[in-house]
Design a protein around this motif. Structure first.
Motif, mmCIF file in Angstrom:
data_model
loop_
_atom_site.group_PDB
_atom_site.id
_atom_site.type_symbol
_atom_site.label_atom_id
_atom_site.label_comp_id
_atom_site.label_asym_id
_atom_site.label_seq_id
_atom_site.Cartn_x
_atom_site.Cartn_y
_atom_site.Cartn_z
ATOM 1 N N GLY A 45 0.804 -1.212 0.000
ATOM 2 C CA GLY A 45 0.000 0.000 0.000
ATOM 3 C C GLY A 45 0.839 1.264 0.000
ATOM 4 O O GLY A 45 0.307 2.362 0.066
ATOM 5 N N GLY A 59 1.220 5.540 3.359
ATOM 6 C CA GLY A 59 0.514 4.733 2.374
ATOM 7 C C GLY A 59 -0.980 4.661 2.638
ATOM 8 O O GLY A 59 -1.536 5.420 3.417
ATOM 9 N N THR A 60 -1.626 3.690 1.999
ATOM 10 C CA THR A 60 -3.071 3.564 2.126
ATOM 11 C C THR A 60 -3.503 2.957 3.453
ATOM 12 O O THR A 60 -4.645 3.095 3.856
ATOM 13 N N HIS A 61 -2.606 2.282 4.159
ATOM 14 C CA HIS A 61 -2.922 1.643 5.441
ATOM 15 C C HIS A 61 -2.331 2.432 6.611
ATOM 16 O O HIS A 61 -2.085 1.870 7.678
ATOM 17 N N ASN A 62 -2.114 3.713 6.444
ATOM 18 C CA ASN A 62 -1.488 4.534 7.467
ATOM 19 C C ASN A 62 -2.251 4.458 8.798
ATOM 20 O O ASN A 62 -3.450 4.692 8.850
#
Length: 67
Positions: A45, A59-62
């Protein structure tokens, strides 16, 4: 004729309000449980797995927990 227009406006308003409440209830239910990702999912991510804090950074999963 005037009563029909008023009644139609009231029904349309009630229908739109009902849809808004349903969407809000769905959004709050989805945020209840914390999510977990694997270190590889974090990296895919665009983030970095911080194993000291067990969280994904960036990223997208921060901010999600690492499992």
């Amino acid at each position: 004729m005037r009563i029909r227009r008023i009644l139609a406006a009231v029904i349309a308003t009630a229908a739109l309000a009902g849809l808004g409440l349903t969407g809000a209830a769905t959004a709050t239910a989805a945020q209840g449980a914390p999510t977990y990702v694997t270190p590889s999912e974090c990296k895919q991510g665009g983030g970095t797995a911080d194993l000291a804090d067990n969280t994904c950074k960036g990223g997208t999963h921060n901010g999600e927990k690492i499992d």
